[in-house]
Design an enzyme around this catalytic site. Structure first.
Site, mmCIF file in Angstrom:
data_model
loop_
_atom_site.group_PDB
_atom_site.id
_atom_site.type_symbol
_atom_site.label_atom_id
_atom_site.label_comp_id
_atom_site.label_asym_id
_atom_site.label_seq_id
_atom_site.Cartn_x
_atom_site.Cartn_y
_atom_site.Cartn_z
ATOM 1 N N GLU A 138 -29.848 33.203 -20.335
ATOM 2 C CA GLU A 138 -31.194 33.144 -19.771
ATOM 3 C C GLU A 138 -31.075 32.332 -18.500
ATOM 4 O OE1 GLU A 138 -34.572 30.737 -21.355
ATOM 5 O OE2 GLU A 138 -34.571 30.977 -19.186
ATOM 6 N N CYS A 141 -38.153 27.058 -17.146
ATOM 7 C CA CYS A 141 -37.736 28.394 -16.700
ATOM 8 C C CYS A 141 -38.951 29.277 -16.472
ATOM 9 C CB CYS A 141 -36.786 29.019 -17.702
ATOM 10 S SG CYS A 141 -37.348 28.841 -19.388
HETATM 11 P P1 NAP Z 1 -26.007 24.895 -15.191
HETATM 12 O O1 NAP Z 1 -25.391 24.361 -13.968
HETATM 13 O O2 NAP Z 1 -26.094 26.356 -15.286
HETATM 14 O O3 NAP Z 1 -25.175 24.320 -16.430
HETATM 15 C C1 NAP Z 1 -25.463 24.674 -17.787
HETATM 16 C C2 NAP Z 1 -24.170 24.616 -18.606
HETATM 17 O O4 NAP Z 1 -23.293 25.663 -18.179
HETATM 18 C C3 NAP Z 1 -23.386 23.326 -18.436
HETATM 19 O O5 NAP Z 1 -22.745 23.057 -19.669
HETATM 20 C C4 NAP Z 1 -22.372 23.674 -17.380
HETATM 21 O O6 NAP Z 1 -21.214 22.897 -17.487
HETATM 22 C C5 NAP Z 1 -22.063 25.123 -17.707
HETATM 23 N N1 NAP Z 1 -21.666 25.853 -16.507
HETATM 24 C C6 NAP Z 1 -22.378 25.987 -15.374
HETATM 25 N N2 NAP Z 1 -21.737 26.760 -14.486
HETATM 26 C C7 NAP Z 1 -20.585 27.100 -15.087
HETATM 27 C C8 NAP Z 1 -19.498 27.895 -14.676
HETATM 28 N N3 NAP Z 1 -19.455 28.485 -13.489
HETATM 29 N N4 NAP Z 1 -18.496 28.028 -15.535
HETATM 30 C C9 NAP Z 1 -18.512 27.421 -16.749
HETATM 31 N N5 NAP Z 1 -19.509 26.663 -17.188
HETATM 32 C C10 NAP Z 1 -20.539 26.515 -16.376
HETATM 33 O O7 NAP Z 1 -27.458 24.343 -15.408
HETATM 34 P P2 NAP Z 1 -28.063 22.871 -15.235
HETATM 35 O O8 NAP Z 1 -27.023 21.833 -15.037
HETATM 36 O O9 NAP Z 1 -28.945 22.713 -16.380
HETATM 37 O O10 NAP Z 1 -28.966 22.971 -13.953
HETATM 38 C C11 NAP Z 1 -28.504 23.404 -12.703
HETATM 39 C C12 NAP Z 1 -29.468 24.419 -12.141
HETATM 40 O O11 NAP Z 1 -29.691 25.442 -13.112
HETATM 41 C C13 NAP Z 1 -30.865 23.917 -11.865
HETATM 42 O O12 NAP Z 1 -30.981 23.269 -10.651
HETATM 43 C C14 NAP Z 1 -31.664 25.175 -11.946
HETATM 44 O O13 NAP Z 1 -31.609 25.863 -10.737
HETATM 45 C C15 NAP Z 1 -30.996 25.969 -12.994
HETATM 46 N N6 NAP Z 1 -31.645 25.926 -14.317
HETATM 47 C C16 NAP Z 1 -32.391 26.962 -14.675
HETATM 48 C C17 NAP Z 1 -32.992 26.984 -15.917
HETATM 49 C C18 NAP Z 1 -33.805 28.140 -16.340
HETATM 50 O O14 NAP Z 1 -34.254 28.140 -17.469
HETATM 51 N N7 NAP Z 1 -33.996 29.134 -15.514
HETATM 52 C C19 NAP Z 1 -32.828 25.923 -16.803
HETATM 53 C C20 NAP Z 1 -32.038 24.851 -16.417
HETATM 54 C C21 NAP Z 1 -31.437 24.887 -15.167
HETATM 55 P P3 NAP Z 1 -20.856 21.915 -16.283
HETATM 56 O O15 NAP Z 1 -22.002 20.984 -16.125
HETATM 57 O O16 NAP Z 1 -19.609 21.282 -16.729
HETATM 58 O O17 NAP Z 1 -20.698 22.772 -15.070
#
Ligand code: NAP
Length: 494
Positions: A230, A267
């Site tokens: 998601e 989200c």
């Molecule tokens: P995220 O960067 O997507 O990280 C979520 C999980 O996935 C973490 O455990 C992260 O580990 C892992 N991950 C992320 N990119 C990866 C990759 N390329 N390969 C392997 N593992 C990966 O989300 P976030 O830290 O919660 O937030 C960052 C951004 O995500 C926000 O600024 C926002 O834009 C978006 N977000 C969207 C929603 C939604 O519901 N739409 C919710 C939360 C966040 P690592 O931390 O070790 O990379």
């Protein structure tokens, strides 16, 4: 200080999850339900200490976290109920008709678990979409074992919740390996988990970049697996003319409340508002601006999210033909999200993909359309969404069937006269939507239908009753709903 798991440790964890799967899948629906309910009890037993740790890690207020924990407990117990009730098994039975020409043999079908599921905790829901959250609860209900990768932004919270699951597993005498909890701050751990041959499905909530990377790894494997990610959504809100004329001020207040709720870190945050130019829109914008100025900036979940918000907001505001309508008038400290409303014409939106992107935080852009045709054009050029909302009278909806159809085509939940934030946990909920909102629009990650993500159908042809699983036996010993010869019933087969 938590320690990242090594690749060797991931291997051991996945082997144990695989072995445990073969024992856990044999357990009855009621044994699974008892386990899931015990997790809920143990989560509650963590008391206020859990809230304090989570609040310190995520900057979320304790009151919000208390609500979220209650929601998570409700989620666990409602999925446990659904697991036991068994409708998700979609049991179908067509009994033999030997004297038909050609004869029909006995054919029966039900859902069975996929295998070990890897769950990535979400930063914005440290309880409800993390360690003991919806993905974990639905995987356990389906009969899968679970390996959680803690979100690095709330690693200690995740450790505490994992402790509750281990305790529940102990109490319920579950096989070793039914649940595992790993940490990893780089992407290596995530990659090792998704690509491990014993992983059979993945649940993820987070960024588009993260979700897409996991989805691609899942698909590039020798044995591809489903990755239920998601990801981003801007949740457009369309203001239709008659409703806007009648209620511009009330709509503006409602929208601001939703855009700024929880520093916009949902989200379902409404990041796009679409309306026709004219006096009612001017009234709407005036109140919108006044209200937004009065909302204080709030500290975001972690510095990475705050940085992402600041950069994406700045990028959106610097685009050609984008006006800043209002910004919170209070000063902001580091890592705070500043409530902001921008505006652009429909043509600017249609010509600039940057304006379609999610700006995760308390930000929204108002798109001004010349006429209803332009509104439909905007709807048709908007990517897949978790939700679409229309603020409309019945007349508006009747007069704009083309817009309604265009919106149905791009969203998973279609809302009338309500904001998208606030996702009820119930069987009729659909929290999903066409790509890029999720990687599979057919499934929901909220509500007990989420269980179906981690199960697949198996058809058993010509089996004797004694060898069938209990759910498909003639007697229907669990009293579950089944479709027998095209009729939904709980009755035994005579
Ligand atoms: P995220 O960067 O997507 O990280 C979520 C999980 O996935 C973490 O455990 C992260 O580990 C892992 N991950 C992320 N990119 C990866 C990759 N390329 N390969 C392997 N593992 C990966 O989300 P976030 O830290 O919660 O937030 C960052 C951004 O995500 C926000 O600024 C926002 O834009 C978006 N977000 C969207 C929603 C939604 O519901 N739409 C919710 C939360 C966040 P690592 O931390 O070790 O990379």
């Amino acid at each position: 200080m938590v320690q990242d798991s090594t690749i060797e440790e991931i291997n051991v964890v996945m082997q144990e999850a695989w072995q445990a799967f073969h024992q856990y899948r044999q357990q009855s629906l009621s044994q699974r339900s008892i386990f899931i309910r015990t997790i809920a009890l143990e989560l509650e037993a963590l008391g206020d200490e859990l809230l304090r740790v989570a609040s310190a890690e995520t900057n979320l207020p304790e009151a919000r976290l208390r609500n979220e924990r209650n929601r998570t407990i409700f989620q666990l117990s409602s999925y446990a109920d659904a697991c036991e009730q068994g409708s998700w098994l979609e049991a179908r039975i067509d009994t033999a008709i030997p004297d038909r020409n050609p004869p029909r043999v006995d054919i029966r079908k039900m859902m069975i678990p996929l295998g070990p599921v890897v769950v990535f905790g979400a930063s914005n829901f440290p309880f409800a979409y993390s360690t003991a959250g919806g993905d974990t609860a639905s995987a356990f209900a389906a009969g899968c074992t679970v390996v959680v990768k803690a979100h690095p932004a709330h690693a200690q919270t995740s450790d505490l919740v994992a402790g509750a699951i281990f305790k529940a597993a102990d109490i319920c005498k579950m096989p070793k390996g039914i649940f595992a909890h790993v940490h990893g701050t780089g992407h290596e751990v995530g990659r090792a988990l998704v690509t491990h041959p014993y992983t059979k499905a993945v649940g993820f909530t987070g960024s588009y970049t993260g979700g897409k990377a996991l989805f691609e790894w899942g698909n590039q494997r020798k044995e591809p697996i489903p990755v239920f990610a998601e990801m981003g959504s801007v949740n457009p809100v369309f203001l239709l003319p008659e409703k806007l004329q009648q209620s511009a001020e009330d709509l503006a207040r409602m929208v601001v409340g939703s855009v700024t709720l929880g520093v916009g870190q949902f989200c379902t945050n409404p990041g796009l508002i679409i309306a026709m130019e004219g006096e009612p829109l001017q009234r709407f914008l005036q109140i919108l601006a006044l209200e937004v100025k009065n909302v204080n900036p709030g500290t975001m979940l972690h510095p990475g999210i705050a940085k992402g918000y600041t950069e994406k907001r700045a990028s959106a505001l610097s685009q050609r033909d984008v006006d800043t309508i209002a910004v919170s008038s209070a000063g902001a400290s580091p890592n705070q999200g500043v409530p902001t409303i921008a505006s652009a014409s429909a043509q600017a939106f249609l010509n600039n993909p940057v304006l379609h992107e999610e700006v995760f935080g308390p930000y929204s852009i108002v798109i001004r359309c010349k006429d209803i045709k332009e509104m439909i054009e905007v709807a048709r050029h908007t990517e897949g969404q978790l939700t679409c909302s229309v603020m409309a009278t019945d007349n508006d909806l009747l007069a704009n069937a083309d817009l309604v159809e265009a919106l149905k085509n791009i969203c998973g939940r279609f809302i009338v006269n309500n904001v998208p934030t606030g996702v009820e946990v119930c069987l009729s909920m659909h929290h999903g939507g066409p790509y890029p909102a999720t990687t599979d629009s057919r499934f929901t990650s909220v509500g007990a239908d989420a269980i179906k993500r981690f199960a697949r159908p198996i058809c058993l042809q010509n089996w004797s009753d004694i060898l069938l699983p209990d759910e498909l036996k003639n007697e229907n010993p669990f009293g579950i709903w089944r479709t027998v010869n095209n009729e939904l019933t709980k009755d035994a087969i005579k």
